[in-house]
Design a protein around this motif. Sequence first.
Motif, short mmCIF file in Angstrom:
data_model
loop_
_atom_site.label_atom_id
_atom_site.label_comp_id
_atom_site.label_asym_id
_atom_site.label_seq_id
_atom_site.Cartn_x
_atom_site.Cartn_y
_atom_site.Cartn_z
N ILE A 183 0.84 -1.20 0.00
CA ILE A 183 0.00 0.00 0.00
C ILE A 183 0.88 1.25 0.00
O ILE A 183 0.66 2.17 -0.78
CB ILE A 183 -0.97 0.00 1.19
CG1 ILE A 183 -1.98 -1.14 1.02
CG2 ILE A 183 -1.70 1.34 1.31
CD1 ILE A 183 -2.86 -1.38 2.23
N ALA A 184 1.87 1.28 0.88
CA ALA A 184 2.79 2.42 0.93
C ALA A 184 3.57 2.54 -0.37
O ALA A 184 3.81 3.64 -0.87
CB ALA A 184 3.73 2.30 2.12
N ALA A 185 3.97 1.41 -0.93
CA ALA A 185 4.72 1.43 -2.19
C ALA A 185 3.87 2.01 -3.31
O ALA A 185 4.33 2.86 -4.08
CB ALA A 185 5.19 0.02 -2.55
N TYR A 186 2.61 1.56 -3.43
CA TYR A 186 1.72 2.09 -4.46
C TYR A 186 1.49 3.59 -4.29
O TYR A 186 1.47 4.34 -5.27
CB TYR A 186 0.37 1.38 -4.45
CG TYR A 186 0.42 -0.09 -4.82
CD1 TYR A 186 1.34 -0.58 -5.73
CD2 TYR A 186 -0.48 -0.99 -4.26
CE1 TYR A 186 1.39 -1.92 -6.06
CE2 TYR A 186 -0.44 -2.34 -4.60
CZ TYR A 186 0.50 -2.80 -5.50
OH TYR A 186 0.53 -4.12 -5.82
N LEU A 187 1.33 4.01 -3.05
CA LEU A 187 1.11 5.42 -2.77
C LEU A 187 2.34 6.25 -3.19
O LEU A 187 2.21 7.27 -3.86
CB LEU A 187 0.82 5.62 -1.28
CG LEU A 187 0.45 7.01 -0.82
CD1 LEU A 187 -0.80 7.51 -1.53
CD2 LEU A 187 0.23 7.01 0.69
N LEU A 188 3.52 5.77 -2.84
CA LEU A 188 4.74 6.47 -3.20
C LEU A 188 4.95 6.47 -4.71
O LEU A 188 5.29 7.50 -5.30
CB LEU A 188 5.94 5.83 -2.50
CG LEU A 188 7.30 6.49 -2.71
CD1 LEU A 188 7.27 7.97 -2.34
CD2 LEU A 188 8.35 5.77 -1.91
N LEU A 189 4.72 5.34 -5.36
CA LEU A 189 4.87 5.27 -6.81
C LEU A 189 3.93 6.23 -7.52
O LEU A 189 4.30 6.85 -8.53
CB LEU A 189 4.63 3.83 -7.30
CG LEU A 189 5.73 2.84 -6.97
CD1 LEU A 189 5.27 1.41 -7.27
CD2 LEU A 189 7.01 3.16 -7.74
N SER A 190 2.71 6.37 -7.01
CA SER A 190 1.75 7.27 -7.64
C SER A 190 2.14 8.74 -7.45
O SER A 190 1.78 9.58 -8.27
CB SER A 190 0.34 7.02 -7.11
OG SER A 190 0.22 7.47 -5.78
N ALA A 191 2.88 9.03 -6.40
CA ALA A 191 3.27 10.42 -6.12
C ALA A 191 4.56 10.82 -6.84
O ALA A 191 4.82 12.00 -7.04
CB ALA A 191 3.45 10.62 -4.62
N MET A 192 5.36 9.84 -7.24
CA MET A 192 6.66 10.14 -7.85
C MET A 192 6.56 10.26 -9.37
O MET A 192 5.87 9.49 -10.02
CB MET A 192 7.68 9.04 -7.52
CG MET A 192 8.11 9.00 -6.08
SD MET A 192 9.31 7.67 -5.75
CE MET A 192 10.80 8.38 -6.48
N GLU A 193 7.28 11.23 -9.90
CA GLU A 193 7.47 11.32 -11.35
C GLU A 193 8.59 10.34 -11.72
O GLU A 193 9.34 9.89 -10.86
CB GLU A 193 7.87 12.75 -11.74
CG GLU A 193 6.85 13.80 -11.39
CD GLU A 193 5.57 13.69 -12.18
OE1 GLU A 193 5.61 13.20 -13.32
OE2 GLU A 193 4.51 14.08 -11.66
N GLU A 194 8.72 10.01 -12.99
CA GLU A 194 9.72 9.04 -13.42
C GLU A 194 11.14 9.42 -13.02
O GLU A 194 11.94 8.56 -12.67
CB GLU A 194 9.65 8.83 -14.94
CG GLU A 194 8.49 7.98 -15.38
CD GLU A 194 8.44 6.60 -14.73
OE1 GLU A 194 9.47 5.93 -14.61
OE2 GLU A 194 7.34 6.21 -14.31
N ASP A 195 11.46 10.71 -13.05
CA ASP A 195 12.84 11.14 -12.76
C ASP A 195 13.04 11.62 -11.32
O ASP A 195 14.11 12.10 -10.98
CB ASP A 195 13.28 12.21 -13.75
CG ASP A 195 12.37 13.43 -13.76
OD1 ASP A 195 11.27 13.36 -13.20
OD2 ASP A 195 12.77 14.45 -14.34
N ASP A 196 12.02 11.48 -10.46
CA ASP A 196 12.16 11.86 -9.06
C ASP A 196 13.10 10.91 -8.34
O ASP A 196 13.15 9.72 -8.65
CB ASP A 196 10.81 11.83 -8.33
CG ASP A 196 9.94 13.02 -8.64
OD1 ASP A 196 10.45 14.01 -9.21
OD2 ASP A 196 8.74 12.97 -8.31
N VAL A 197 13.83 11.44 -7.39
CA VAL A 197 14.69 10.63 -6.54
C VAL A 197 14.50 11.06 -5.09
O VAL A 197 14.13 12.20 -4.82
CB VAL A 197 16.19 10.73 -6.92
CG1 VAL A 197 16.45 10.13 -8.29
CG2 VAL A 197 16.68 12.14 -6.85
N ILE A 198 14.73 10.13 -4.19
CA ILE A 198 14.67 10.41 -2.76
C ILE A 198 16.10 10.28 -2.24
O ILE A 198 16.72 9.22 -2.39
CB ILE A 198 13.76 9.41 -2.04
CG1 ILE A 198 12.34 9.50 -2.59
CG2 ILE A 198 13.80 9.65 -0.53
CD1 ILE A 198 11.44 8.36 -2.17
#
Length: 108
Positions: free
Chosen positions: A30-45
């Motif tokens: 669930i957390a992974a899906y949420l993070l993936l939906s919020a990130m653009e392709e070139d975003d990095v943490i």
Amino acid sequence: MSWFIHKEDIPYISAGAKFLSSGGGGDTKIAAYLLLSAMEEDDVIEVKTAVEMADDWVVPVAAAGSTVLMKEDLPTGEEIVKALKKYEAVSGRKADAVISMEIGGINA
């Protein structure tokens, strides 16, 4: 030395957290899906070491309550952002970084 998490790393981190975790936090997907939906392709943490953040104001963040409800009503991703912005407004200081208060994963 800091390192970076890319969007393609998220599913692997989710699986590792599920495998290695000691409880709480609910299903890591669930957390992974949420993070993936919020990130653009070139975003990095950027992940920094404690030494690198010695002088930074680090704010811990978490979701509270039953994780069972997350399967019924998926968070939008804005909840923690809104809480952080409110906290910064009240404190008069901008956070340099955030850190999770738990990793979760056993309740899958």
